[in-house]
Design a protein around this motif. Structure first.
Motif, short mmCIF file in Angstrom:
data_model
loop_
_atom_site.label_atom_id
_atom_site.label_comp_id
_atom_site.label_asym_id
_atom_site.label_seq_id
_atom_site.Cartn_x
_atom_site.Cartn_y
_atom_site.Cartn_z
N LYS A 1 1.85 1.57 -3.33
CA LYS A 1 0.76 2.22 -4.16
C LYS A 1 0.74 3.86 -4.15
O LYS A 1 0.62 4.71 -4.98
CB LYS A 1 -0.26 1.58 -3.96
CG LYS A 1 -0.39 0.02 -4.37
CD LYS A 1 -1.68 -0.52 -4.32
CE LYS A 1 -1.74 -1.87 -4.67
NZ LYS A 1 -3.01 -2.52 -4.09
N GLN A 2 0.90 4.14 -2.91
CA GLN A 2 0.55 5.81 -2.30
C GLN A 2 1.55 6.32 -2.90
O GLN A 2 1.64 7.40 -3.34
CB GLN A 2 0.46 5.72 -0.76
CG GLN A 2 -0.74 5.18 -0.12
CD GLN A 2 -0.75 5.32 1.21
OE1 GLN A 2 0.18 5.91 1.81
NE2 GLN A 2 -1.90 4.53 1.83
N GLU B 1 0.71 -1.29 0.10
CA GLU B 1 0.05 -0.01 0.22
C GLU B 1 0.94 1.31 0.16
O GLU B 1 0.39 2.22 -0.84
CB GLU B 1 -1.05 -0.07 1.35
CG GLU B 1 -1.99 1.13 1.19
CD GLU B 1 -2.91 1.18 0.08
OE1 GLU B 1 -3.28 2.32 -0.24
OE2 GLU B 1 -3.08 0.12 -0.47
N ARG C 1 1.46 7.09 -6.77
CA ARG C 1 0.29 7.83 -6.88
C ARG C 1 0.93 9.41 -6.82
O ARG C 1 0.30 10.17 -7.41
CB ARG C 1 -0.86 7.58 -6.02
CG ARG C 1 -1.68 6.51 -6.40
CD ARG C 1 -2.73 6.04 -5.59
NE ARG C 1 -3.49 4.94 -5.90
CZ ARG C 1 -4.56 5.03 -6.79
NH1 ARG C 1 -4.77 5.88 -7.48
NH2 ARG C 1 -5.10 3.60 -7.19
N SER C 2 1.86 9.40 -5.75
CA SER C 2 2.35 10.85 -5.30
C SER C 2 3.35 11.17 -6.73
O SER C 2 3.68 12.56 -6.63
CB SER C 2 2.90 10.73 -4.12
OG SER C 2 4.14 9.82 -4.18
#
Length: 718
Positions: free
Chosen positions: A131-132, A128, A135-136
Motif C-alpha cells: 500500500k505504501q 501495508e 501510494r508513493s
C-alpha cells in the motif's frame, strides 16, 4: 606528490569522438535483440573514464542511461542496481512517462523489512508495504489527490447543500455515510493505482525461489532470505523492469545517426538501447555487479517459458584495466595477434570500430542457448589511443604559442597516445626548450615539487600492484626493468620460451600483459615494415611510455660497484648470452640476427653495420626485414644526446675508412633508421630525404637484378 597533468584537460577532444562512434554502431536495437556487456580495455589512466563521461554527455536527455563508479563507490550489486534505477527514473525528453521499477522496488522493500515471526502479521506487514509503495508511485499520488478532492466534495455537499434540508437524526445519518464513504473512495482510487503494479506482483510469483506461492508469500520469502541470496532475484527484477518499460513505453521516434547493418538493402526502423556506464569494472565490487548482471540475464532467459522473449535492452559499457581469463574462450588476448584455429576466438576490436554484429556472430547464439556460458555476454573492445592530431590540439590548448618547443609527433610517439602520459609531458617543467645538446624530453627531469623524476612518476602511476617502482640504486635488476629490456626485442613476441634471466621475469610479464601494458595495439610499424615483413603478424610490445620510463631507470642507474659495468650493459649482455645458450626459433640464422640486435643495443654500431653490409646482395627483401629489426633496438645515445649529435657520433670516421659505397650507405642508413625509430627524434623532411637518398644509392649499386624492395623503401620516405 602533486599529480602531473592536473592543469591540462587531456582526453575531452578525442573522448567525444570515441563516444560518438560507440553510440552510432552499438545503440541501435531491434525487438528481442540481446545486448552485450562491453568491456572498454586500456591500461591505467589511459582515458577510459573520459570516454564513459563523454558517452553520458552524448546520451543527453534522449537516451536513457545511468552511470556507476565502483572506484569511488564500491557498493554491493543490489545497491548498485538501486543507484542505476534511481538515475534512470529521471524525466527524459522523448518519454511520455518516466521509467518505473515496480518489480525491483517491491523486492527491495521486502528485503529491507524486518517481518514479524507470525506469518499472519508478516502478511499484514507486506500488504501495508505494498500500500505504501503504491501510494508513493505517480498513480498513487494522483489517487490520493483525487480521493481527497472527492472527500472534499462530499463535505461541501453534506455540510453545505444538504445542511439546510436535513436535521435531527437525518443529519447524523448523512454524517455517518460521509465518514464511511471517505475511506471507500480512497480505497477505490488506490485500487486503480495498484492495478499499475499488478504485473510486478505477478512477476514475483514466477521467481523460482517463490515456488509458485502467492505474491504476498513470495515477498515474505524474499524478505526472510539473506541479502546475498536475494541478489539474483533482485537483479533479475531490475532487468525485467527495464525490459517491461522499454516495451510498454517506448520513446518517441526521432532522427538518429545509427549505423545499421544492411537488411534487404534498406535501413529498418529500430529502437535504441538503454545504456549503463560502469567505471572500475576490475574492482571486486565492479566485477561482482557485472557477474551478477550476466547471471540475472541467464536467469530471466531460463524462466522465459512462454517464449515471449527475455532480452532486455540494457547495453553496458564498463571501463576495465585488466584482462579476464574467461574472455579467452571467445576473444583473442590483446597480446596475441592471431586467434586460435578451430575456436570462436576473434581479435578484440578498437572502440571506434566495434559493432554489435562482430559480437553477435558467435556470442548471440551462445547466450541464447539454455544455460549458456556467462562469459559469452562479454564484448571486450580496446580504447583508441589519441592520434597525433588530437595530441596537437591538446598542446595548442595548453600552450597556444606557435613557437612551442615540443612537436606533437614527438609527444605522440613517446606517449603512445596514452592520455595520462600526454598530460604528464605537457605539465612538466621541461616544456621549456632543453637546448640543442639534450633530448627533446628529459625523462629524468622532476615531475613535481618533490623532485620525482618523470620516469619514476610514470612507473608509479602506471605499474600494477606487485611490480615495485625501481629506486635510484639497486643490487638486483628490478622486474619491470628486466621485462622492458626483454620486450624491446620484438621477436620475443613469437618466442614461446622465456630466457633464464630471473625468476621474476615470467611473473612480471604476466602482470604487464594482464594489466594491458603489453599488446599488439601499441606496436607502431615503421615505414618499411610492410616491405620486409609482408603480412606477418603484428608483434606484441610493451607500451612505449612504460618502456621508455623503465629503460630510463636502467640508463640512469649507477653500477653496484665502481668497477662493475653499467647496468644497461649488464642487462643486454646477459640477454645476449642467454640467447646463445638456447635454441632459437628459426634456426642459427635467427640466432645470429638476434645477437646483432643485442650488439646494437650495447652500442656496438660498427660491427653490426659491417655484418649488415655483408648480407646486402643476398636478398633485398630479407635484408630490409633485418634492417628494420635491427633498427628497432633501444639506442642509449638518445637518452642523453640530441639526435643530430648521436648521428655524428655514430658516423664518426665511417666515410674516411676506405669502405665501399654500399658499406658507407648501409652504415648511414642503419644509423638514420636507428635514431629515426626512437620516439624523441622528430621526423623532418631532412631526415626523410637522407634516408631516401641512402636507399636510392643502394639500389643503384646493387648486384641483384630485382631492386624493387629498395625502390619501395625509398618511395616510403619521399
Amino acid at each position: 606528490m602533486s599529480v602531473p597533468g592536473a592543469g591540462v584537460a587531456v582526453g575531452d577532444l578525442d573522448a567525444a569522438e570515441g563516444a560518438d562512434a560507440f553510440l552510432r554502431h552499438m545503440l541501435w536495437r531491434y525487438p528481442g535483440q540481446r545486448q552485450p556487456i562491453v568491456a572498454l580495455l586500456g591500461p591505467r589512466r589511459s582515458g577510459k573514464t573520459d570516454v564513459l563521461r563523454a558517452v553520458s554527455r552524448a546520451c543527453g536527455g534522449t537516451v536513457i542511461h545511468a552511470a556507476l563508479d565502483f572506484e569511488e563507490n564500491p557498493v554491493d550489486p543490489v545497491s548498485a542496481a538501486a543507484l542505476a534505477a534511481f538515475q534512470m527514473m529521471r524525466g527524459w525528453d522523448n518519454l511520455r512517462h518516466g521509467p518505473v521499477f515496480h518489480r525491483f522496488g517491491l523486492g527491495l522493500l521486502a528485503l529491507n523489512e524486518n517481518l514479524d515471526a507470525d506469518r499472519g502479521r508478516a502478511a499484514e506487514q507486506i500488504r501495508e508495504l505494498i500500500k505504501q509503495y503504491v501510494r508513493s508511485t505517480p498513480p498513487g499520488r494522483i489517487a490520493d489527490r483525487l480521493g481527497n478532492a472527492a472527500a472534499g466534495t462530499m463535505d461541501i455537499v453534506a455540510q453545505g447543500v444538504l445542511s439546510p434540508l436535513v436535521s435531527g437524526p437525518a443529519r447524523e445519518v448523512v454524517t455517518a455515510v460521509r465518514e464511511q464513504a471517505k475511506p471507500v473512495i480512497g480505497s477505490l482510487f488506490q485500487s486503480a493505482a495498484r492495478w499499475g503494479v499488478r504485473d510486478a506482483l505477478r512477476w514475483h510469483i514466477s521467481v523460482p525461489e517463490a515456488e509458485s506461492a502467492r505474491s504476498i508469500d513470495a515477498l515474505i520469502r524474499l524478505s526472510s532470505t539473506s541479502r546475498s541470496a536475494a541478489v539474483g532475484p533482485l537483479m533479475a527484477a531490475f532487468l525485467a523492469d527495464v525490459k517491461a518499460q522499454a516495451e510498454r513505453h517506448p520513446p518517441l521516434r526521432s532522427a538518429c545517426s545509427c549505423v545499421l547493418p544492411t537488411r534487404g538493402g534498406r535501413r529498418d526502423r529500430h529502437d535504441h538501447a538503454w545504456v549503463l556506464l560502469a567505471d572500475g569494472a576490475q574492482t571486486p565490487a565492479g566485477r561482482r555487479f557485472l557477474t551478477e548482471l550476466a547471471a540475472a540475464r541467464a536467469r530471466n532467459q531460463l524462466a522465459d517459458l512462454d517464449g515471449t522473449g527475455a532480452a532486455d535492452p540494457l547495453l553496458v559499457l564498463s571501463a576495465c584495466e585488466q584482462w579476464q581469463s574467461e574472455w579467452t574462450s571467445w576473444w583473442c588476448e590483446p597480446w596475441r595477434s592471431t586467434p586460435l584455429p578451430g575456436t570462436p576466438q576473434r581479435r578484440v576490436p578498437l572502440l571506434s570500430r566495434a559493432t554489435r554484429t562482430l559480437w553477435a556472430a558467435e556470442n548471440d547464439a551462445a547466450v541464447g542457448a539454455e544455460r549458456g556460458p556467462a562469459a559469452a555476454w562479454w564484448y571486450p573492445v580496446w580504447l583508441d589511443p589519441m592520434t597525433e592530431e588530437q595530441v596537437g590540439s591538446t598542446m595548442d590548448r595548453s600552450d597556444p604559442s606557435p613557437a612551442r618547443p615540443l612537436p606533437a609527433s614527438v609527444v605522440h610517439r613517446l606517449t603512445g597516445g596514452h592520455r595520462g602520459a600526454v598530460s604528464a609531458v605537457l605539465d612538466g617543467p621541461f616544456t621549456a626548450h632543453p637546448g640543442p645538446r639534450g633530448p627533446a624530453v628529459s625523462m629524468v627531469a622532476p615531475a613535481d615539487e618533490d623532485g620525482t623524476p618523470l620516469w619514476s612518476y610514470a612507473l608509479e602511476a602506471g605499474l600494477p600492484d606487485g611490480l615495485p617502482v625501481p629506486g635510484a640504486h639497486w643490487s638486483t635488476t628490478p622486474a619491470v626493468v628486466l621485462a622492458a629490456a626483454y620486450l624491446a626485442d620484438v621477436r620475443t613476441a613469437h618466442d614461446p620460451r622465456l630466457l633464464a634471466l630471473s625468476p621474476e621475469l615470467p611473473r612480471s610479464l604476466e602482470l604487464l600483459r594482464r594489466h594491458l601494458w603489453v599488446s599488439t595495439f601499441t606496436h607502431r610499424p615503421s615505414r618499411i615494415r610492410q616491405i620486409g615483413w609482408g603480412e606477418a603478424d603484428v608483434p606484441a610490445t610493451l607500451h612505449p611510455w612504460l618502456a621508455r620510463s623503465a629503460l630510463t631507470a636502467l640508463n640512469t642507474a649507477p653500477p653496484a660497484r665502481p668497477t662493475d659495468p653499467a647496468p644497461w650493459h649488464e642487462v643486454f649482455a646477459a640477454q645476449s648470452r642467454a640467447l646463445t645458450e638456447s635454441v632459437t626459433p628459426g634456426g642459427d640464422g635467427a640466432a645470429v640476427e638476434r645477437a646483432l640486435f643485442h650488439d646494437l643495443a650495447l652500442g656496438r654500431f660498427a660491427p653490426v653495420a659491417a655484418a649488415l653490409a655483408d648480407r646486402f646482395d643476398e636478398d633485398h627483401r630479407a635484408w630490409i626485414r633485418l634492417l628494420d629489426y635491427l633498427a628497432s633496438a633501444p639506442c642509449r645515445l638518445l637518452y642523453d644526446h640530441a639526435p643530430q649529435d648521436a648521428y655524428a657520433t655514430l658516423l664518426d670516421g665511417v666515410e674516411d675508412g676506405g669502405q665501399t659505397v654500399f658499406a658507407v650507405a648501409t652504415a648511414k642508413l642503419l644509423a638514420l633508421l636507428w635514431l629515426y625509430n626512437d620516439p624523441l627524434t622528430e621526423h623532418t623532411r631532412r631526415w626523410d630525404g637522407e634516408i631516401q637518398e641512402c636507399f636510392t644509392r643502394l639500389a643503384h649499386n646493387s648486384r641483384l637484378l630485382d631492386v624493387s624492395p629498395l625502390q619501395q623503401a625509398a618511395a616510403a620516405f619521399a
